[in-house]
Design a protein around this motif. Structure first.
Motif, PDB file in Angstrom:
ATOM      1  N   CYS A  38      -4.845  40.685  15.481  1.00 53.99           N
ATOM      2  CA  CYS A  38      -3.634  41.258  14.887  1.00 53.99           C
ATOM      3  C   CYS A  38      -2.397  40.774  15.652  1.00 53.99           C
ATOM      4  O   CYS A  38      -2.463  40.476  16.835  1.00 53.99           O
ATOM      5  CB  CYS A  38      -3.714  42.777  14.925  1.00 53.99           C
ATOM      6  SG  CYS A  38      -2.206  43.586  14.394  1.00 53.99           S
ATOM      7  N   LYS A  39      -1.292  40.745  14.941  1.00 58.20           N
ATOM      8  CA  LYS A  39      -0.048  40.322  15.595  1.00 58.20           C
ATOM      9  C   LYS A  39       0.331  41.274  16.721  1.00 58.20           C
ATOM     10  O   LYS A  39       1.076  40.898  17.619  1.00 58.20           O
ATOM     11  CB  LYS A  39       1.073  40.249  14.555  1.00 58.20           C
ATOM     12  CG  LYS A  39       0.875  39.074  13.628  1.00 58.20           C
ATOM     13  CD  LYS A  39       2.174  38.366  13.287  1.00 58.20           C
ATOM     14  CE  LYS A  39       1.866  36.998  12.722  1.00 58.20           C
ATOM     15  NZ  LYS A  39       2.395  36.758  11.410  1.00 58.20           N
TER      16      LYS A  39
ATOM     17  N   ILE B 235      -1.524  48.882  11.239  1.00 57.48           N
ATOM     18  CA  ILE B 235      -2.211  49.188  12.491  1.00 57.48           C
ATOM     19  C   ILE B 235      -1.434  50.302  13.178  1.00 57.48           C
ATOM     20  O   ILE B 235      -0.221  50.195  13.375  1.00 57.48           O
ATOM     21  CB  ILE B 235      -2.242  47.952  13.429  1.00 57.48           C
ATOM     22  CG1 ILE B 235      -2.918  46.770  12.743  1.00 57.48           C
ATOM     23  CG2 ILE B 235      -2.927  48.273  14.745  1.00 57.48           C
ATOM     24  CD1 ILE B 235      -4.381  46.934  12.480  1.00 57.48           C
TER      25      ILE B 235
ATOM     26  N   HIS C  26       1.638  47.425  13.851  1.00 65.16           N
ATOM     27  CA  HIS C  26       1.856  46.268  12.987  1.00 65.16           C
ATOM     28  C   HIS C  26       1.757  46.716  11.530  1.00 65.16           C
ATOM     29  O   HIS C  26       0.705  47.177  11.084  1.00 65.16           O
ATOM     30  CB  HIS C  26       0.845  45.145  13.266  1.00 65.16           C
ATOM     31  CG  HIS C  26       1.184  43.894  12.505  1.00 65.16           C
ATOM     32  ND1 HIS C  26       0.227  43.070  11.969  1.00 65.16           N
ATOM     33  CD2 HIS C  26       2.379  43.351  12.178  1.00 65.16           C
ATOM     34  CE1 HIS C  26       0.824  42.057  11.353  1.00 65.16           C
ATOM     35  NE2 HIS C  26       2.121  42.208  11.474  1.00 65.16           N
TER      36      HIS C  26
ATOM     37  N   ASP D  96      -3.867  36.873  10.663  1.00 62.55           N
ATOM     38  CA  ASP D  96      -2.946  37.963  10.346  1.00 62.55           C
ATOM     39  C   ASP D  96      -1.590  37.439   9.865  1.00 62.55           C
ATOM     40  O   ASP D  96      -0.542  37.898  10.302  1.00 62.55           O
ATOM     41  CB  ASP D  96      -2.791  38.867  11.599  1.00 62.55           C
ATOM     42  CG  ASP D  96      -2.161  40.212  11.262  1.00 62.55           C
ATOM     43  OD1 ASP D  96      -1.962  40.485  10.078  1.00 62.55           O
ATOM     44  OD2 ASP D  96      -1.862  40.963  12.211  1.00 62.55           O
TER      45      ASP D  96
ATOM     46  N   CYS E 288      -0.158  44.910   7.865  1.00 61.27           N
ATOM     47  CA  CYS E 288      -1.076  44.053   8.621  1.00 61.27           C
ATOM     48  C   CYS E 288      -1.954  43.279   7.629  1.00 61.27           C
ATOM     49  O   CYS E 288      -2.444  43.854   6.660  1.00 61.27           O
ATOM     50  CB  CYS E 288      -1.941  44.910   9.529  1.00 61.27           C
ATOM     51  SG  CYS E 288      -3.055  43.933  10.528  1.00 61.27           S
ATOM     52  N   TYR E 289      -2.124  41.988   7.865  1.00 66.48           N
ATOM     53  CA  TYR E 289      -2.867  41.151   6.907  1.00 66.48           C
ATOM     54  C   TYR E 289      -4.252  40.783   7.387  1.00 66.48           C
ATOM     55  O   TYR E 289      -4.864  39.839   6.902  1.00 66.48           O
ATOM     56  CB  TYR E 289      -2.066  39.877   6.601  1.00 66.48           C
ATOM     57  CG  TYR E 289      -0.733  40.178   5.971  1.00 66.48           C
ATOM     58  CD1 TYR E 289      -0.645  40.444   4.605  1.00 66.48           C
ATOM     59  CD2 TYR E 289       0.416  40.241   6.737  1.00 66.48           C
ATOM     60  CE1 TYR E 289       0.578  40.750   4.027  1.00 66.48           C
ATOM     61  CE2 TYR E 289       1.640  40.551   6.159  1.00 66.48           C
ATOM     62  CZ  TYR E 289       1.717  40.803   4.810  1.00 66.48           C
ATOM     63  OH  TYR E 289       2.915  41.113   4.231  1.00 66.48           O
ATOM     64  N   LEU E 290      -4.759  41.537   8.375  1.00 67.39           N
ATOM     65  CA  LEU E 290      -6.097  41.227   8.889  1.00 67.39           C
ATOM     66  C   LEU E 290      -7.142  41.450   7.809  1.00 67.39           C
ATOM     67  O   LEU E 290      -7.061  42.410   7.051  1.00 67.39           O
ATOM     68  CB  LEU E 290      -6.429  42.152  10.061  1.00 67.39           C
ATOM     69  CG  LEU E 290      -5.840  41.800  11.411  1.00 67.39           C
ATOM     70  CD1 LEU E 290      -6.317  42.812  12.437  1.00 67.39           C
ATOM     71  CD2 LEU E 290      -6.273  40.411  11.837  1.00 67.39           C
TER      72      LEU E 290
HETATM   73 ZN   LIG Z   1      -1.881  43.009  12.153  1.00 65.53          ZN
END
Ligand SMILES: [Zn+2]
Ligand SMILES: [Zn+2]
Ligand SMILES: [Zn+2]
Length: 487
Positions: free
Chosen positions: A235-236, A188, A214, A258, A217-219
């Motif tokens: 998102c974190k 991100i 971020h 995320d 990012c694992y979104l």
């Molecule tokens: Zn993220």
């Protein structure tokens, strides 16, 4: 609910049913969810494409599974004893749920089947459009960079008064290539001017996102927008987590979005108990989520000179020099014309894509291409203080392109009304083929699309990995991981 609806074709609207579980506590009615759902449906109805999803007795079903738990608990070997009031309660729960089940099945039988393949191929087409939008906008900017370079070169050759021996050096077609580099992991970044730098590469502006808000990012959820994607709220970067209890090793469940799920050989992972503070402003840079982008590739500008060495090896006379100048100017003019034509094709394609998305979606959607091109224009404006840069020309060309794009969309809408202009899934495939076959930009489009698809597949593969790994006895853990990934 948005992501679920986003994937549905609007032809599915009549077949949508609402099932409420755990309804014993709300007197077998939708409870608090009812008004919220009604508002959601009325918002969909109020905006284009004005899809009316019926919400009434025939589409609402309320169940309760407490009676089943009661049956299991009171039967051997559990043999639990309940008092009469509770038993009566469970009886009512069972009777109501059975009736609701019958009513639901009757309703399903009465509906005409929704063609699932239609939604699947439509989603596929939509997915390709979304993957293509950002690359095509980047390429549109690249075309104006190239046209600018060609025009500059044309002027230089036209005004050439130097020595014959020096002319040869100047006879080339400039080329500004856009090269994409896929990232190992998506990230991100922020598009706010304070989080970006603009580089002047011999007159062409390249925007760099200098703030990784971020990474990785694992979104996995995206609402299709490049900027202002509501998925980013998970998102974190938009959530602050504070530990409220001790850490423990357990099967992954109730995960915050995320999260990178890495299981040990027992199918467990280190879980933290946390409290969440949500914000629509990034905790990393302080800017709104609306200025942030989820990127899985980066681009760079590479400038080249395309020369025809054999042709201009020896220019000895003034006549030869004039001829070579004329010929090169002509070549540049042809290149400019071809590039402008390609820009036109891309604009038309995007207008068709937008019209396709708009006419098939069940929920209202933004004009992603327009928003992103405006973002590129803003970046160019911010770079406007560079001397001798292409900014002004690029801004003019992109603004002109947006006007053409708006115009094309109006025409398509008008054609649709007269029933001649409907765009089908097959048309989308055809347009993508045409774009990939373009003389100057086809290769770049093909490459960008391929790397987009590859990184999408990669993130899917990672998800599947989570589901399939772990110890054979950890089926509960695996199932939880699976559902956590799905929802
Ligand atoms: Zn993220
Ligand atoms: Zn920022
Ligand atoms: Zn940020």
């Amino acid at each position: 609910m948005h992501p679920l609806f986003w994937h549905l074709n609007k032809s599915a609207a009549d077949n949508i049913l609402f099932l409420f579980t755990n309804a014993r506590s709300t007197q077998y009615a939708p409870g608090d969810t009812g008004p919220a759902l009604k508002q959601f449906l009325s918002d969909i109805k109020g905006e284009y494409p004005f899809v009316d999803i019926p919400y009434h007795k025939k589409t609402i079903y309320c169940f309760d599974n407490e009676a089943f738990r009661f049956a299991v608990a009171s039967a051997p070997p559990n043999n639990m004893v309940f008092d009469d009031t509770l038993t009566r309660d469970y009886e009512v729960s069972w009777e109501v749920s059975v009736k609701e089940c019958d009513r639901l099945l009757e309703r399903i039988i009465s509906l005409s089947p929704h063609i699932v393949m239609e939604t699947l191929s439509l989603n596929n087409a939509k997915q390709h459009i979304i993957l293509l939008t950002q690359p095509l906008a980047d390429i549109a900017k690249n075309i104006s960079d190239n046209v600018y370079e060609c025009e500059r070169r044309k002027r230089k050759i036209y005004e050439f008064t130097d020595d014959i021996n020096h002319l040869q050096k100047d006879l080339y077609i400039p080329s500004v290539d856009i090269e994409s580099e896929p990232l190992d992991q998506p990230k991100i970044v922020c598009g706010d001017k304070k989080c970006c730098t603009q580089e002047n590469i011999n007159g062409n502006i390249k925007t760099h996102f200098k703030t990784n808000c971020h990474s990785p990012c694992y979104l996995t959820y995206s609402d299709g927008n490049i900027l202002g994607n509501k998925g980013l709220l998970d998102c974190k970067a938009s959530n602050k987590y504070e530990r409220t209890g001790p850490d423990r090793w357990d099967y992954p469940k109730n995960m915050v979005p995320d999260t990178n799920i890495e299981l040990n050989k027992d199918g467990k992972m280190l879980l933290h108990t946390v409290s969440t503070t949500k914000s629509d402003k990034c905790f990393g840079c302080g800017h709104s989520f609306q200025t942030h982008l989820h990127i899985n590739f980066e681009t760079k500008i590479v400038k080249k000179q395309v020369r025809d060495e054999s042709k201009y090896k020896r220019i000895t006379t003034v006549k030869e020099m004039t001829l070579a100048q004329d010929e090169q100017i002509k070549k540049l003019e042809i290149t400019i014309e071809e590039l402008s034509k390609e820009n036109h094709i891309i604009t038309k394609a995007m207008a068709k894509f937008a019209s396709f998305i708009k006419n098939n979606a069940l929920t209202p959607s933004n004009d992603v291409f327009e928003d992103y091109v405006k973002f590129i224009i803003k970046n160019e404006e911010q770079a406007g203080n560079f001397d001798g840069s292409s900014s002004r020309v690029t801004i003019d060309k992109l603004t002109q392109m947006l006007k053409q794009y708006e115009y094309d969309k109006v025409i398509l809408d008008a054609m649709k009304k007269s029933d001649h202009g409907s765009i089908w899934v097959e048309d989308i495939e055809q347009i993508i083929k045409q774009l990939c076959g373009l003389k100057w930009n086809g290769k770049a489009i093909k490459k960008l699309l391929a790397s987009q698809i590859q990184s999408k597949d990669q993130s899917h593969a990672q998800n599947e990995l989570v589901i399939s790994c772990g110890h054979p006895t950890t089926s509960v853990g695996k199932l939880n991981a699976f559902w956590n990934k799905i929802f």
